[in-house]
Design an enzyme around this catalytic site. Sequence first.
Site, mmCIF file in Angstrom:
data_model
loop_
_atom_site.group_PDB
_atom_site.id
_atom_site.type_symbol
_atom_site.label_atom_id
_atom_site.label_comp_id
_atom_site.label_asym_id
_atom_site.label_seq_id
_atom_site.Cartn_x
_atom_site.Cartn_y
_atom_site.Cartn_z
ATOM 1 C CD GLU A 64 -0.884 0.061 3.834
ATOM 2 O OE1 GLU A 64 -1.976 -0.521 3.854
ATOM 3 O OE2 GLU A 64 -0.390 0.641 4.828
ATOM 4 C CG HIS A 66 -0.441 5.342 3.747
ATOM 5 N ND1 HIS A 66 0.666 5.829 4.403
ATOM 6 C CD2 HIS A 66 -0.463 3.998 3.998
ATOM 7 C CE1 HIS A 66 1.262 4.825 5.031
ATOM 8 N NE2 HIS A 66 0.610 3.688 4.798
ATOM 9 C CG HIS A 70 3.945 3.593 8.180
ATOM 10 N ND1 HIS A 70 2.839 3.718 8.978
ATOM 11 C CD2 HIS A 70 3.510 2.934 7.076
ATOM 12 C CE1 HIS A 70 1.800 3.171 8.376
ATOM 13 N NE2 HIS A 70 2.181 2.693 7.213
ATOM 14 C CG HIS A 104 4.575 0.926 3.028
ATOM 15 N ND1 HIS A 104 3.926 1.995 2.475
ATOM 16 C CD2 HIS A 104 3.848 0.558 4.126
ATOM 17 C CE1 HIS A 104 2.847 2.270 3.196
ATOM 18 N NE2 HIS A 104 2.766 1.406 4.198
ATOM 19 C CB CYS A 118 3.878 0.997 13.167
ATOM 20 S SG CYS A 118 3.528 2.093 11.771
HETATM 21 MN MN MN Z 1 1.102 1.638 5.626
#
Ligand code: MN
Length: 150
Positions: A64, A66, A70, A104, A118
């Site tokens: 994914e 976005h 992270h 990733h 995370c």
């Molecule tokens: Mn992610």
Amino acid sequence: MSERDNPVRRFADYRWQGVELLAYKAEGEAPFQAITRQLLFQAPDLAGELRYFEIAPGGHSTLERHEHRHAVLILRGRGRCLVGDRLHALDTHDLVEVPPQTWHQFRADAGQELGFLCLVNAKRDKPVLPDAQDLKNLRSDPEIAAFIRT
Ligand code: MN
């Protein structure tokens, strides 16, 4: 002292006292395999959230991207990740930064859990999955083609 008033949540076997073990994502929402999630820190006056994910041996997170960033700290085991157009081997205590809008995916090695903290923004955008053209682009690299799971 009640559990609610206790500022310390004891750790045992990659669980934290009083922290619920959750599904990684809703079933059918996105492709993934063999992951659990624990929400460790979340509060109205915190801009971020700290989560612990654990991928079972051979499992993988969703491929994914976005807008939100992270910050990842490997807490358990070994694995590999794709960040952008590069694959990386991961060992316990390595740090991984996933910049905005960067493809990733994390995978646990065979026979090894991959557990990681995370940190993310509490308010964040929804992940986007690759479309056919994105997958074609990613798979133009044979190593990435062999690595990714969709
Ligand atoms: Mn992610």
